[in-house]
Write an enzyme that holds these catalytic residues in place. Structure first.
Site, short mmCIF file in Angstrom:
data_model
loop_
_atom_site.label_atom_id
_atom_site.label_comp_id
_atom_site.label_asym_id
_atom_site.label_seq_id
_atom_site.Cartn_x
_atom_site.Cartn_y
_atom_site.Cartn_z
CG HIS A 1 37.03 33.52 10.55
ND1 HIS A 1 36.70 32.54 9.51
CD2 HIS A 1 37.92 33.46 10.16
CE1 HIS A 1 37.41 32.15 9.19
NE2 HIS A 1 38.44 32.44 9.31
N1 UDP Z 1 35.99 25.94 14.44
C1 UDP Z 1 36.65 24.99 15.67
N2 UDP Z 1 36.00 25.25 16.19
C2 UDP Z 1 35.28 26.34 16.07
C3 UDP Z 1 35.18 27.44 14.75
C4 UDP Z 1 35.99 25.92 13.79
O1 UDP Z 1 37.06 23.72 16.20
O2 UDP Z 1 34.33 27.49 16.30
C5 UDP Z 1 37.29 24.08 13.09
C6 UDP Z 1 36.61 24.08 11.64
O3 UDP Z 1 36.35 22.74 12.17
C7 UDP Z 1 37.96 23.99 10.60
C8 UDP Z 1 38.79 24.82 11.31
O4 UDP Z 1 38.54 25.52 13.00
O5 UDP Z 1 38.15 22.51 11.14
C9 UDP Z 1 38.62 25.93 10.34
O6 UDP Z 1 39.17 26.75 10.95
P1 UDP Z 1 38.69 28.56 10.08
O7 UDP Z 1 37.38 28.58 9.80
O8 UDP Z 1 39.47 29.65 11.34
O9 UDP Z 1 39.50 29.03 9.09
P2 UDP Z 1 39.66 28.83 7.83
O10 UDP Z 1 39.58 26.95 7.63
O11 UDP Z 1 38.58 29.92 7.14
O12 UDP Z 1 41.23 29.10 6.86
#
Ligand code: UDP
Length: 374
Positions: free
Chosen positions: A224
């Site tokens: 994403h």
């Molecule tokens: N996550 C979730 N469902 C999904 C994809 C991600 O619960 O379909 C959770 C993941 O386990 C983590 C969090 O969302 O705890 C991470 O968010 P994301 O990847 O959107 O953001 P980033 O960490 O890159 O800022």
């Protein structure tokens, strides 16, 4: 501090906030949550509040679907209004999103101490909106809660000096003296590990998506990051790389709404299995059962490690350098050849995941206890 306002808006912040909100009720801190609305689909927002028992937001700003400037600006305006009325003793922000920066800016300009959880992380890539958000937020915060040694080193290299004083407001006013930036710096560990440990127990038996998959062995992927979704050649390389993995081991990808929209318009043909974004319990189920993780997410890189899975990171840099240094994680960017090579290497690798890199589940308690003393 006994009265604080927490700013959340995006999925990773719900996961992080869940851990601290629980500890605030233990520490006798009255927390009110502002939800900026950055993520609003039920499966990107509400499901986390329900499953993780996060207190419902006291305020909802419903700001989304606009560019970075308008989003940050409108949040700033909305948050400032609330802070003027609530007059909290501190404002807590998480991570590196537009909601983080808007919350920190609104508070700092009203001379309300900013508490930044997941501070000090750097990718050293100023093209990432997240890097800009985290650098600026750290600079105007009064207390920096750092998850790792790497975060402490980054802050020291930028001239931050730990005052360990008890008056964060005045620490900030002194900033700039002798080129040093006096601030309270605390290494408390990683609140996402707290979440993984705590909710893995709760999720047992409640993860249904993993049971409904048409495959039993699979690689779990998420994509994403704007630098991947918005760059057609990066996205093409990633889809090719994931398709190639899928020909060897089925690959399952819960699709972030941004990626879904862009993929639909791109003409690219993913052969792998795509599903809707899942709630946290289902994500834990997928992380527990998968053979490996492929991701451009910051949080999911760490969660791969928590659930003892190797990870291929679809980026050129990572803030979680300890994972790459110790070989749990390999950077592959968006190059299908590099993705294929990393997959081959990591599928044949045995690792001991028992090393304590993130504090083993006490990060939120340590942060809440400290905040209560400020
Ligand atoms: N996550 C979730 N469902 C999904 C994809 C991600 O619960 O379909 C959770 C993941 O386990 C983590 C969090 O969302 O705890 C991470 O968010 P994301 O990847 O959107 O953001 P980033 O960490 O890159 O800022």
């Amino acid at each position: 501090m006994k009265r604080i306002i927490t700013i959340v808006g995006a999925r990773p912040q719900f996961v992080k906030a869940a851990t601290l909100s629980r500890e605030f009720s233990v520490a006798g801190i009255d927390e009110k949550i502002i939800h900026t609305g950055q993520h609003f689909d039920a499966n990107m927002s509400e499901v986390f509040f329900t499953e993780m028992e996060i207190p419902q937001p006291a305020y909802r700003l419903d700001i989304n679907g606009v560019g970075h400037g308008a989003m940050t600006g409108r949040m700033l305006e909305g948050i400032e209004k609330i802070l003027l009325g609530e007059k909290p003793e501190g404002v807590l922000v998480y991570g590196d999103t537009n909601s983080t920066l808007a919350g920190a800016l609104a508070a700092a300009k009203l001379h309300i101490p900013v508490l930044h959880v997941e501070a000090g992380l750097r990718s050293f890539n100023m093209h990432m909106p997240e890097e800009i958000n985290r650098i600026l937020t750290d600079r105007i915060s009064s207390v920096l809660f750092c998850p790792t040694d790497a975060a402490l080193k980054n802050l020291a290299a930028e001239g931050f000096v730990n005052t360990a004083g008890n008056d964060p407001g005045s620490d900030r006013q002194k900033s700039g003296l002798n080129g040093a930036i006096p601030v309270r710096i605390v290494k408390n560990g990683d609140v996402m590990q707290d979440a993984a440990l705590f909710y893995a127990r709760k999720a047992a038996g409640k993860a249904t998506v993993v049971k409904q998959l048409p495959v039993s062995r699979f690689v779990l992927a998420t994509v994403h990051r704007q630098e991947n979704t918005d760059d057609p050649s990066n996205l093409k390389g990633i889809v090719e790389g994931l398709n190639a993995i899928h020909r060897q081991v089925p690959l399952v990808l819960p699709l972030h709404p941004r990626t879904r929209n862009i993929l639909q318009q791109s003409g690219l043909t993913p052969d792998f299995i795509t599903i809707d974004p899942v709630g946290y319990f289902d994500m834990i189920g997928l992380l527990q059962q998968c053979e490996m993780v492929v991701t451009d997410s910051g949080g999911v890189q760490k969660e791969a490690f928590f659930f003892q899975k190797h990870c291929i990171t679809l980026r050129e840099q990572t803030e979680w350098v300890e994972l790459t240094e110790l070989g749990f994680n390999q950077l592959a960017g968006s190059d299908p050849v590099a993705i294929g090579e990393a997959f081959k290497k990591l599928m044949n690798q045995q690792s001991d995941f028992s090393v304590n890199l993130y504090g083993n589940g006490e990060a939120a308690r340590k942060a809440a206890e400290l905040i209560a003393t400020l």
